[in-house]
Design a protein around this motif. Sequence first.
Motif: not given
Length: 316
Positions: A71-79, A81-86
Amino acid sequence: SAEEARAFLEKLKAILQFIDVSDCKMQEGSLRADVNLSVRPKGQKEFGVRTEMKNLNSFKAIVRAIEYEAKRHVEEIESGGIIYRETRRWDDDKGISYAMRDKEQAEDYRYFPEPNLPPIIIDDEWINSIKKSLPELPDARKQRYIKDYYLPEYDANILTTSKVLSDFFEKTLQHTDNTKAVSNWIMGDLMRILKERELEVDEIPFPPEYLANLVSLIDKGVISGNIAKKVFAKMFDSGKEPEAIVKEEGLEVVTDEDAIKEVVLKVLESNPASVADYKAGKTKALGFLVGQVMRATKGKADPKLVNKLLVQELNG
């Protein structure tokens, strides 16, 4: 999905237990899981950026972590934002994950050959010899339970989720032929009490033979099913044999017809409305009256005899 991940891990856990690789007690660190997760828009071929959550110690936590992080990934992408490899840490109490450190690229690990570790060649002959030496695995045991013991698939599934549980079931059957009754006791009262007392199967305080003896006491009519539940709980408390508990507590089924008839007459006298209902064709009233007799005898009266005597008096 999170549930598919849980199903995979439950199957893996069972296999590891059945081949005696590990006891898989997650709370003790015998089995842990890392969750690697990414999402991608529907239709996109390339995988999204992956994050990792390390050392989760329960299936429940794994499911919650996957659901939250997806859910966090989806919300970050749709807003935007960037998902970092971490690498992220899962906080099960708060139900959130938070960043720990950036995920290294492969070159950051500086891999190099270890000169003291020679190559290991695994050929088909060696693989086949290992396969032949494997013990009975969960799926095979499940099918055997269905075929040989005529258990429903549901029962067989539950009983083979854990080697310790499955072994307890099989050892119990060495002392009784009532397979379905044993299955019901294990899946019902035994699993419930283990959960309530936060115990593992290998912490059951009595041997499988005692459960078989309890089933036999019911089959022989020595105690009723309701009394058996009380005896079973006391077996967990004391570790004593069921026969000893029944004797100490005076829990044997009362089969004295005269004694039961005396109680029946008192119940009929105290419940004229139910008697009238029965005689008016409301047969459910009989069940109520049986219950009253059983209550008066603290569950120790023979239910069949109670039913017989009530019908005789009501129809007499």
